[in-house]
Design a protein around this motif. Sequence first.
Motif, PDB file in Angstrom:
ATOM      1  N   GLY A  54       0.897  -1.317  -0.146  1.00 42.02           N
ATOM      2  CA  GLY A  54      -0.126  -0.156  -0.049  1.00 42.02           C
ATOM      3  C   GLY A  54       0.760   1.276  -0.062  1.00 42.02           C
ATOM      4  O   GLY A  54       0.334   2.347   0.141  1.00 42.02           O
ATOM      5  N   VAL A  55       2.160   1.163  -0.399  1.00 41.47           N
ATOM      6  CA  VAL A  55       3.055   2.157  -0.375  1.00 41.47           C
ATOM      7  C   VAL A  55       3.159   2.806  -1.665  1.00 41.47           C
ATOM      8  O   VAL A  55       3.113   2.166  -2.703  1.00 41.47           O
ATOM      9  N   SER A  56       2.854   4.004  -1.961  1.00 37.88           N
ATOM     10  CA  SER A  56       3.045   4.843  -3.182  1.00 37.88           C
ATOM     11  C   SER A  56       4.499   4.800  -3.475  1.00 37.88           C
ATOM     12  O   SER A  56       5.453   5.206  -2.767  1.00 37.88           O
ATOM     13  N   LEU A  57       4.664   4.369  -4.712  1.00 34.21           N
ATOM     14  CA  LEU A  57       6.160   4.289  -5.363  1.00 34.21           C
ATOM     15  C   LEU A  57       6.342   4.819  -6.689  1.00 34.21           C
ATOM     16  O   LEU A  57       5.663   4.679  -7.670  1.00 34.21           O
ATOM     17  N   THR A  58       7.179   5.926  -6.768  1.00 32.18           N
ATOM     18  CA  THR A  58       7.397   6.349  -7.916  1.00 32.18           C
ATOM     19  C   THR A  58       8.716   5.905  -8.863  1.00 32.18           C
ATOM     20  O   THR A  58       9.788   5.668  -8.044  1.00 32.18           O
ATOM     21  N   GLN A  59       8.694   5.787 -10.046  1.00 31.72           N
ATOM     22  CA  GLN A  59       9.873   5.062 -10.892  1.00 31.72           C
ATOM     23  C   GLN A  59      10.130   5.916 -12.013  1.00 31.72           C
ATOM     24  O   GLN A  59       9.331   6.073 -12.729  1.00 31.72           O
ATOM     25  N   LYS A  60      11.514   6.345 -11.776  1.00 34.00           N
ATOM     26  CA  LYS A  60      11.667   7.332 -12.923  1.00 34.00           C
ATOM     27  C   LYS A  60      13.091   7.034 -13.615  1.00 34.00           C
ATOM     28  O   LYS A  60      14.185   7.257 -12.763  1.00 34.00           O
ATOM     29  N   PRO A  61      13.144   6.495 -14.544  1.00 29.23           N
ATOM     30  CA  PRO A  61      14.452   5.898 -15.377  1.00 29.23           C
ATOM     31  C   PRO A  61      15.096   7.451 -15.860  1.00 29.23           C
ATOM     32  O   PRO A  61      14.633   8.334 -16.307  1.00 29.23           O
ATOM     33  N   SER A  62      16.626   7.347 -15.790  1.00 28.36           N
ATOM     34  CA  SER A  62      17.280   8.618 -16.200  1.00 28.36           C
ATOM     35  C   SER A  62      17.153   8.691 -17.698  1.00 28.36           C
ATOM     36  O   SER A  62      17.131   7.581 -18.318  1.00 28.36           O
ATOM     37  N   GLN A  63      17.440   9.624 -18.427  1.00 29.52           N
ATOM     38  CA  GLN A  63      17.413   9.826 -19.826  1.00 29.52           C
ATOM     39  C   GLN A  63      18.943   9.457 -20.090  1.00 29.52           C
ATOM     40  O   GLN A  63      19.851   9.657 -19.621  1.00 29.52           O
ATOM     41  N   THR A  64      18.943   8.624 -21.360  1.00 27.46           N
ATOM     42  CA  THR A  64      20.466   8.415 -21.749  1.00 27.46           C
ATOM     43  C   THR A  64      20.369   8.222 -23.264  1.00 27.46           C
ATOM     44  O   THR A  64      19.450   8.615 -24.050  1.00 27.46           O
ATOM     45  N   LEU A  65      21.352   7.629 -23.785  1.00 25.67           N
ATOM     46  CA  LEU A  65      21.777   7.459 -25.324  1.00 25.67           C
ATOM     47  C   LEU A  65      21.918   5.965 -25.543  1.00 25.67           C
ATOM     48  O   LEU A  65      22.272   5.231 -24.456  1.00 25.67           O
ATOM     49  N   GLY A  66      21.483   5.462 -26.520  1.00 26.66           N
ATOM     50  CA  GLY A  66      21.475   3.765 -26.700  1.00 26.66           C
ATOM     51  C   GLY A  66      22.021   3.779 -28.200  1.00 26.66           C
ATOM     52  O   GLY A  66      22.529   4.563 -28.966  1.00 26.66           O
ATOM     53  N   ALA A  67      21.870   2.538 -28.515  1.00 25.47           N
ATOM     54  CA  ALA A  67      22.266   2.037 -30.130  1.00 25.47           C
ATOM     55  C   ALA A  67      21.134   1.049 -30.440  1.00 25.47           C
ATOM     56  O   ALA A  67      20.476   0.265 -29.683  1.00 25.47           O
ATOM     57  N   LEU A  68      20.747   1.069 -31.683  1.00 21.13           N
ATOM     58  CA  LEU A  68      19.902   0.282 -32.352  1.00 21.13           C
ATOM     59  C   LEU A  68      20.658  -0.419 -33.774  1.00 21.13           C
ATOM     60  O   LEU A  68      20.705   0.065 -34.476  1.00 21.13           O
ATOM     61  N   VAL A  69      20.270  -1.758 -33.580  1.00 22.18           N
ATOM     62  CA  VAL A  69      20.873  -2.607 -34.732  1.00 22.18           C
ATOM     63  C   VAL A  69      19.707  -3.385 -35.362  1.00 22.18           C
ATOM     64  O   VAL A  69      18.887  -3.759 -34.792  1.00 22.18           O
ATOM     65  N   THR A  70      19.383  -3.094 -36.626  1.00 26.40           N
ATOM     66  CA  THR A  70      18.163  -3.480 -37.504  1.00 26.40           C
ATOM     67  C   THR A  70      18.654  -4.318 -38.803  1.00 26.40           C
ATOM     68  O   THR A  70      19.166  -3.677 -39.378  1.00 26.40           O
ATOM     69  N   VAL A  71      18.020  -5.394 -38.866  1.00 22.97           N
ATOM     70  CA  VAL A  71      18.253  -6.355 -40.180  1.00 22.97           C
ATOM     71  C   VAL A  71      16.842  -6.357 -40.617  1.00 22.97           C
ATOM     72  O   VAL A  71      16.020  -6.914 -40.060  1.00 22.97           O
ATOM     73  N   ARG A  72      16.576  -6.112 -41.896  1.00 22.19           N
ATOM     74  CA  ARG A  72      15.552  -6.046 -42.552  1.00 22.19           C
ATOM     75  C   ARG A  72      15.754  -7.027 -44.065  1.00 22.19           C
ATOM     76  O   ARG A  72      16.526  -7.143 -44.461  1.00 22.19           O
ATOM     77  N   TYR A  73      14.266  -7.572 -44.113  1.00 23.21           N
ATOM     78  CA  TYR A  73      14.292  -8.302 -45.318  1.00 23.21           C
ATOM     79  C   TYR A  73      12.824  -7.740 -45.945  1.00 23.21           C
ATOM     80  O   TYR A  73      11.845  -7.874 -45.399  1.00 23.21           O
ATOM     81  N   THR A  74      13.175  -7.164 -47.172  1.00 24.68           N
ATOM     82  CA  THR A  74      11.931  -6.303 -47.964  1.00 24.68           C
ATOM     83  C   THR A  74      11.425  -7.392 -49.034  1.00 24.68           C
ATOM     84  O   THR A  74      12.560  -7.211 -50.028  1.00 24.68           O
ATOM     85  N   LYS A  75      10.538  -7.818 -49.165  1.00 21.04           N
ATOM     86  CA  LYS A  75      10.227  -8.799 -50.523  1.00 21.04           C
ATOM     87  C   LYS A  75       9.461  -7.941 -51.343  1.00 21.04           C
ATOM     88  O   LYS A  75       9.860  -7.911 -52.370  1.00 21.04           O
ATOM     89  N   SER A  76       8.866  -6.976 -50.986  1.00 18.83           N
ATOM     90  CA  SER A  76       8.292  -6.030 -51.799  1.00 18.83           C
ATOM     91  C   SER A  76       7.918  -4.729 -51.111  1.00 18.83           C
ATOM     92  O   SER A  76       8.070  -4.733 -49.728  1.00 18.83           O
ATOM     93  N   PRO A  77       7.812  -3.568 -51.720  1.00 15.25           N
ATOM     94  CA  PRO A  77       7.497  -2.318 -50.894  1.00 15.25           C
ATOM     95  C   PRO A  77       6.666  -2.449 -49.509  1.00 15.25           C
ATOM     96  O   PRO A  77       6.814  -1.851 -48.507  1.00 15.25           O
TER      97      PRO A  77
END
Length: 220
Positions: A65-88
């Motif tokens: 019954g305790v109120s809890l606030t969760q606040k993540p810090s702002q940061t930078l990251g990385a994203l790697v994407t592999v795509r397969y495009t059959k058609s548009p």
Amino acid sequence: MPNVFCPSVVRRTLLSVAALVLAGSAHAQVTAPVTLLDRTLSHMDLGVSGTGQFTNTVTGTNYLGVSLTQKPSQTLGALVTVRYTKSPYLGAEFNYGYARYTQNFSSYITGGAQTNASEYTVGYVAHTPKIFGISTFASAGAGSLAFRATPGGGQGLPTQARAAYYYDAGVEDSIISSHFGIRAQFRQVFFLAPDFGQNYLTIKQRQITTEPAVGFYIHF
């Protein structure tokens, strides 16, 4: 009438046939048939981007019954994407994302918990009509987010995985050649706020990480 069985005639004929065979073999090597692997790779690209990581603050009540606030810090990251495009309008993608930040709690954990967050998602991607000559795309999918508290500043919290859902929209354009280009996109990832398996940190609130991203891609 010339003797077609004259040794010199036969020798010249055999040499002509051998030359034609060798020429045909060389041409076959130069124009080798396209393999299944070649065709598959021609539909694929690899993208690498830097991302901003902005996650909203949430507040809830734990089992005590305790109120809890969760606040993540702002940061930078990385994203790697592999795509397969059959058609548009028909394509698929796999995403791996990484960021490191501090998960701050209003109670129980002083100084927050340093966390490595890894995204593993798959989704559908469509390349929509060009705008001012620049290609556009949109995608959506689901997967998992793994939250791993760091050994040094993670407060001894265990690793936890959460289901994740995302959507993405952006633009891209080739530069230098058709095999290399730049990509800019806007993503949002939705997930249940991590509690690292600790019931006193459980508030059952959903969080959204907003990720503007810029990077490059390589088309095979």
